[in-house]
Write an enzyme that holds these catalytic residues in place. Structure first.
Site, mmCIF file in Angstrom:
data_model
loop_
_atom_site.group_PDB
_atom_site.id
_atom_site.type_symbol
_atom_site.label_atom_id
_atom_site.label_comp_id
_atom_site.label_asym_id
_atom_site.label_seq_id
_atom_site.Cartn_x
_atom_site.Cartn_y
_atom_site.Cartn_z
ATOM 1 N N ASP A 1 48.801 34.523 53.019
ATOM 2 C CA ASP A 1 47.955 33.340 53.113
ATOM 3 C C ASP A 1 48.553 32.130 52.401
ATOM 4 O OD1 ASP A 1 47.638 34.530 50.628
ATOM 5 O OD2 ASP A 1 45.548 35.082 50.943
ATOM 6 N N HIS B 1 37.430 40.278 49.296
ATOM 7 C CA HIS B 1 38.364 39.688 50.263
ATOM 8 C C HIS B 1 39.766 40.285 50.111
ATOM 9 C CE1 HIS B 1 39.115 36.275 47.184
ATOM 10 N NE2 HIS B 1 40.262 36.897 47.288
ATOM 11 N N ASP C 1 34.834 39.486 45.659
ATOM 12 C CA ASP C 1 33.865 39.656 46.750
ATOM 13 C C ASP C 1 34.418 40.595 47.836
ATOM 14 O OD1 ASP C 1 35.856 38.084 47.848
ATOM 15 O OD2 ASP C 1 34.544 36.390 48.344
ATOM 16 N N GLU D 1 37.284 36.381 53.899
ATOM 17 C CA GLU D 1 36.076 36.411 53.072
ATOM 18 C C GLU D 1 34.982 37.208 53.784
ATOM 19 O OE1 GLU D 1 36.102 35.449 50.110
ATOM 20 O OE2 GLU D 1 37.021 33.480 49.797
HETATM 21 C C1 F6R Z 1 46.544 36.301 47.590
HETATM 22 C C2 F6R Z 1 45.431 36.968 48.257
HETATM 23 C C3 F6R Z 1 44.139 37.242 47.560
HETATM 24 C C4 F6R Z 1 44.291 37.856 46.178
HETATM 25 C C5 F6R Z 1 42.936 38.087 45.543
HETATM 26 C C6 F6R Z 1 43.046 38.696 44.156
HETATM 27 O O1 F6R Z 1 47.644 36.159 48.465
HETATM 28 O O2 F6R Z 1 45.571 37.261 49.388
HETATM 29 O O3 F6R Z 1 43.384 38.111 48.375
HETATM 30 O O4 F6R Z 1 45.002 39.057 46.296
HETATM 31 O O5 F6R Z 1 42.245 36.888 45.470
HETATM 32 O O6 F6R Z 1 43.665 37.779 43.300
HETATM 33 P P1 F6R Z 1 44.108 38.179 41.832
HETATM 34 O O7 F6R Z 1 45.221 39.164 41.972
HETATM 35 O O8 F6R Z 1 44.570 36.898 41.219
HETATM 36 O O9 F6R Z 1 42.919 38.767 41.160
#
Ligand code: F6R
Length: 243
Positions: free
Chosen positions: A68, A139, A137, A144
């Site tokens: 992403d 994701h 959440d 989401e």
């Molecule tokens: C990032 C991504 C997100 C993160 C998620 C957890 O490329 O796709 O899904 O993996 O937001 O983020 P952290 O590791 O910072 O808790």
């Protein structure tokens, strides 16, 4: 099938994750790695850089596709995922120029950009190993919670909780982008192997819900229960609610 690697702490989680990635590269030197940003994989990337410097891992034939990118942040912005990946991994290993790919959140025509990214992933033959983190959440990528599982690359409105969680990297809440472009759940599910990393007590409730609760698009990561080859690499704290 789900395998759980229970690790002592973040460092142990990072080493084991780097081991899985480097095993993938050894078994298939021209593999396609699906990569994630965020705090969770940083330690694994540092470990891979270290092993690369010691001559133990070779990225010369690897291709990468990231999950992403934020909409509207130029590459040079230190919060863009382009910047993150170069800073944490790409600039420090022998990945050839042009072998790394991210969706372009600055494209004028985002529909065309999403179609380009899906076609690119198809042309690479799909993803061999997809690395994932997990949002509070549920994701994965920036898919989401919603009422269906999106298939391909698409633009999303970030959930309030995600904006809040990402605020730690920006000077103020107002600067956190409200939109992102993400690989779809269909593409993630088509990866031949999935490795999800989770660390810390704050991830414990969502780890339990995603892997041991009902499969629902309201918890996007729960779809991974249907994937044939998922490894959850998580530390004691993140697994504290899982027996
Ligand atoms: C990032 C991504 C997100 C993160 C998620 C957890 O490329 O796709 O899904 O993996 O937001 O983020 P952290 O590791 O910072 O808790």
């Amino acid at each position: 099938m789900l395998k759980i690697l229970r690790t002592k702490d973040y460092a142990d989680m990072s080493r084991k994750t780097a081991n899985l990635i480097s095993a993938q590269i050894i078994l298939k030197p021209d593999c396609v790695l699906g990569l994630a940003t965020g705090s969770s994989p940083v330690g694994a990337y540092m470990q891979l850089v270290d092993w690369y410097k010691k001559g133990d891992v070779d990225f010369s034939r690897v291709r990468t596709v990231n999950l992403d990118e934020y909409l509207g942040l130029p590459r040079e912005n230190d919060q863009s995922y382009y910047y993150f990946m170069h800073h944490n991994l790409f600039d420090h290993v022998n990945l050839p120029e042009g072998a790394s790919n991210l969706p372009n959140g600055m494209a004028e025509d985002m529909n065309a950009e999403c179609a380009r990214y899906d076609a690119l992933i198809r042309s690479l033959g799909g993803v061999d190993l997809q690395l994932l983190g997990i949002g509070h959440d549920g994701h994965i990528g920036f898919n989401e919670p919603c009422d269906h599982f999106p298939t391909g690359t698409h633009v999303v409105d970030l959930a309030e909780r995600t904006i809040e969680a990402n605020q730690r990297f920006f000077a103020s809440r107002d600067e956190v982008p409200r939109k992102a472009v993400t690989m779809g759940i269909g593409t993630i599910m088509a990866a031949r192997k999935v490795v999800l990393v989770a660390s810390g007590a704050e991830k414990a409730p969502i780890v339990k819900e995603a892997f041991f609760g009902p499969v629902t698009p309201q918890v996007p990561a729960s779809i991974l229960q249907m994937h044939p080859d998922v490894t959850l690499v998580a530390d004691e704290a993140a697994l504290s609610l899982v027996k």
